[in-house]
Design an enzyme around this catalytic site. Structure first.
Site, PDB file in Angstrom:
ATOM      1  N   PRO A 182       0.927  -1.323   0.124  1.00  0.00           N
ATOM      2  CA  PRO A 182      -0.064   0.072  -0.092  1.00  0.00           C
ATOM      3  C   PRO A 182       0.719   1.522   0.015  1.00  0.00           C
ATOM      4  CG  PRO A 182      -0.190  -1.187   2.185  1.00  0.00           C
ATOM      5  CD  PRO A 182       0.455  -2.048   1.303  1.00  0.00           C
TER       6      PRO A 182
ATOM      7  N   GLU B 256       1.630  -8.446   8.828  1.00  0.00           N
ATOM      8  CA  GLU B 256       1.732  -7.176   9.212  1.00  0.00           C
ATOM      9  C   GLU B 256       2.998  -6.314   8.320  1.00  0.00           C
ATOM     10  OE1 GLU B 256      -0.298  -5.898  11.843  1.00  0.00           O
ATOM     11  OE2 GLU B 256      -1.275  -7.599  11.100  1.00  0.00           O
TER      12      GLU B 256
ATOM     13  N   ARG C  37      -4.966  -8.620 -20.428  1.00  0.00           N
ATOM     14  CA  ARG C  37      -6.417  -8.362 -21.285  1.00  0.00           C
ATOM     15  C   ARG C  37      -5.579  -7.113 -22.104  1.00  0.00           C
ATOM     16  NH1 ARG C  37      -8.774  -3.616 -20.394  1.00  0.00           N
ATOM     17  NH2 ARG C  37     -10.798  -4.222 -21.220  1.00  0.00           N
TER      18      ARG C  37
ATOM     19  N   ASP D 194     -11.825   1.461 -23.768  1.00  0.00           N
ATOM     20  CA  ASP D 194     -11.790   0.993 -22.201  1.00  0.00           C
ATOM     21  C   ASP D 194     -11.943   2.534 -21.654  1.00  0.00           C
ATOM     22  OD1 ASP D 194     -11.412  -1.615 -22.067  1.00  0.00           O
ATOM     23  OD2 ASP D 194      -9.336  -1.311 -21.951  1.00  0.00           O
TER      24      ASP D 194
HETATM   25  N1  ADE Z   1      -0.797  -5.140   0.220  1.00  0.00           N
HETATM   26  C1  ADE Z   1      -1.871  -4.458   1.013  1.00  0.00           C
HETATM   27  N2  ADE Z   1      -2.460  -3.594   0.658  1.00  0.00           N
HETATM   28  C2  ADE Z   1      -2.097  -3.455  -0.713  1.00  0.00           C
HETATM   29  C3  ADE Z   1      -2.587  -2.372  -1.666  1.00  0.00           C
HETATM   30  N3  ADE Z   1      -3.349  -1.551  -1.504  1.00  0.00           N
HETATM   31  N4  ADE Z   1      -1.896  -2.283  -2.833  1.00  0.00           N
HETATM   32  C4  ADE Z   1      -0.742  -3.288  -3.002  1.00  0.00           C
HETATM   33  N5  ADE Z   1      -0.509  -4.325  -2.203  1.00  0.00           N
HETATM   34  C5  ADE Z   1      -1.185  -4.341  -1.085  1.00  0.00           C
END
Ligand code: ADE
Length: 222
Positions: free
Chosen positions: A86, A113, A150, A164
């Site tokens: 993230p 975690e 794709r 798209d």
């Molecule tokens: N791992 C946990 N959350 C994630 C996300 N939002 N994007 C990519 N990998 C992740």
């Protein structure tokens, strides 16, 4: 195109690889997708892949050894290494297009975690699929793999992805099928007219209108 995915949950990929367009792309050799279980690279007698984080805090942290060994054994000069986290750069359609031109990808799925900070040094790029936290990188790696596959030549009709949503920063125009009148909701008559240039014009206008209403930020970027 070859996509190698490193995960501690290989079973999560079974449905994904054996369904619909992805399944057909693999069968037609448009893409090779290999799932590698990180655990098999662990040199620990119990095949451990995670441990407690130094300095305390809850949760287990993926250890560097199995992931370094896996990447080092798979990496070729053409391979680009992506880390799912993230904290990465937010993924979008443009990134999907760029990645679909690569010869080979190695995708590392983080889990629990977190993962040992030193694992970041293996990655050419860190990618997030959005501002929310998943339990692991597996779903993110499937999102990336699906959106790239794709776009590979011959996987779907190129007309399908030329229109798209997000191409030219526009959302897709609305589409309809039978019946012409469903519970009083009618298909726009221009689509039944057979008049190609009018249909094209209607679609361009509908696309722009929809984008202005729903994603004015995209219109500003154009
Ligand atoms: N791992 C946990 N959350 C994630 C996300 N939002 N994007 C990519 N990998 C992740």
């Amino acid at each position: 195109m070859k996509i190698n995915i490193l995960t501690i949950f290989p079973e999560m990929f079974e449905g994904f690889l054996n369904t619909s367009i992805i399944k057909r792309a693999i069968q037609n050799k448009k893409v090779e997708i290999n799932i590698y279980d990180i655990r098999t690279y662990s040199t620990d007698p119990h095949k451990k892949v995670d441990d407690y984080g130094f300095g305390g805090g809850k949760g287990m942290v993926l250890m560097p050894q199995p992931i370094f060994d896996a990447v080092e054994s798979l990496k070729t000069k053409d391979a680009k290494v992506l880390l799912m986290t993230p904290q990465g750069r937010t993924y979008n359609q443009k990134k999907a297009y760029n990645l679909s031109k690569e010869k080979e990808l190695i995708i590392i799925c983080g889990h629990y975690e977190g993962f040992d900070e030193r694992i970041r040094s293996l990655a050419d790029e860190e990618i997030s699929i959005g501002d929310y936290v998943l339990t692991g990188g597996e779903l993110a790696s499937m999102v990336i793999t699906d959106s790239i596959t794709r776009l590979i030549d011959g996987v779907i009709e190129s007309e399908s992805h030329l229109n798209d949503s997000f191409n030219n920063n526009l959302l897709d125009y609305p589409v309809y099928t039978k019946p012409v009148d469903f519970r009083g909701m009618k298909v726009p008559s221009v689509l039944l007219s057979g008049h190609h240039s009018n249909i094209k014009k209607y679609r361009e206008e509908a696309s722009l209108k929809r984008t202005k209403e729903r994603r004015p930020d995209l219109v500003e970027e154009r």
